[in-house]
Motif scaffolding. Sequence first.
Motif, mmCIF file in Angstrom:
data_model
loop_
_atom_site.group_PDB
_atom_site.id
_atom_site.type_symbol
_atom_site.label_atom_id
_atom_site.label_comp_id
_atom_site.label_asym_id
_atom_site.label_seq_id
_atom_site.Cartn_x
_atom_site.Cartn_y
_atom_site.Cartn_z
ATOM 1 N N TYR A 30 -5.161 -33.818 7.182
ATOM 2 C CA TYR A 30 -6.066 -33.138 6.264
ATOM 3 C C TYR A 30 -5.540 -33.259 4.841
ATOM 4 N N SER A 31 -6.416 -33.719 3.950
ATOM 5 C CA SER A 31 -6.035 -33.919 2.556
ATOM 6 C C SER A 31 -6.984 -33.153 1.644
ATOM 7 N N CYS A 32 -6.438 -32.653 0.556
ATOM 8 C CA CYS A 32 -7.298 -32.030 -0.440
ATOM 9 C C CYS A 32 -7.499 -33.017 -1.591
ATOM 10 N N ALA A 33 -8.558 -32.790 -2.347
ATOM 11 C CA ALA A 33 -8.891 -33.678 -3.447
ATOM 12 C C ALA A 33 -9.543 -32.887 -4.564
ATOM 13 N N ARG A 34 -9.382 -33.387 -5.781
ATOM 14 C CA ARG A 34 -9.949 -32.713 -6.950
ATOM 15 C C ARG A 34 -11.142 -33.486 -7.490
ATOM 16 N N SER A 35 -12.216 -32.782 -7.756
ATOM 17 C CA SER A 35 -13.371 -33.381 -8.404
ATOM 18 C C SER A 35 -13.111 -33.458 -9.909
ATOM 19 N N PRO A 36 -13.599 -34.498 -10.579
ATOM 20 C CA PRO A 36 -13.427 -34.574 -12.030
ATOM 21 C C PRO A 36 -14.308 -33.585 -12.791
ATOM 22 N N THR A 37 -15.223 -32.921 -12.082
ATOM 23 C CA THR A 37 -16.115 -31.959 -12.727
ATOM 24 C C THR A 37 -16.035 -30.607 -12.027
ATOM 25 N N GLN A 38 -16.848 -29.677 -12.481
ATOM 26 C CA GLN A 38 -16.886 -28.357 -11.857
ATOM 27 C C GLN A 38 -17.594 -28.392 -10.502
ATOM 28 N N ALA A 39 -18.296 -29.459 -10.240
ATOM 29 C CA ALA A 39 -19.119 -29.555 -9.034
ATOM 30 C C ALA A 39 -18.287 -29.889 -7.793
ATOM 31 N N MET A 40 -18.957 -29.797 -6.652
ATOM 32 C CA MET A 40 -18.304 -30.084 -5.365
ATOM 33 C C MET A 40 -18.413 -31.569 -5.043
ATOM 34 N N GLY A 41 -17.829 -32.390 -5.837
ATOM 35 C CA GLY A 41 -17.943 -33.818 -5.637
ATOM 36 C C GLY A 41 -19.262 -34.335 -6.164
ATOM 37 N N PRO A 42 -19.729 -35.515 -5.754
ATOM 38 C CA PRO A 42 -19.197 -36.300 -4.636
ATOM 39 C C PRO A 42 -17.986 -37.156 -4.987
ATOM 40 N N LEU A 43 -17.662 -37.222 -6.260
ATOM 41 C CA LEU A 43 -16.517 -38.027 -6.654
ATOM 42 C C LEU A 43 -15.274 -37.154 -6.738
#
Length: 121
Positions: free
Chosen positions: A94-107
């Motif tokens: 399981y890995s966590c990731a940060r979005s470049p924006t306030q949104a929940m992804g998709p990037l």
Amino acid sequence: QVQLVESGGGLVQAGDSLRLSCAASGRTFSTHGMGWFRTAPGKNREFVAAISSTGSSTNYADSVKGRFTISRDNAKNTVYLQMNRLKPEDTAVYSCARSPTQAMGPLYDYWGQGTQVTVSQ
């Protein structure tokens, strides 16, 4: 440079619970959406859950909906994944990731190394 460090994985039995944590470095954690992903042996990485920067919005994969809960503590720069009623098919890194924006992804632009979760029968 942002660093994401996961913890809380382990070996559990089916039906047990685990809580994963992802600690982020930097002072802008509260302005970024965050996500959890998993990679099972021999399979592609798949989305598990995501949360907006304020925590007001969340999203889950159908396979974990009703069993997993994503949350965050912006004062601690940490995002959590509470996993209940675990199944053997939840076994993965399981890995966590940060979005470049306030949104929940998709990037997502930064990723942690991951923590292993193994669920036995």
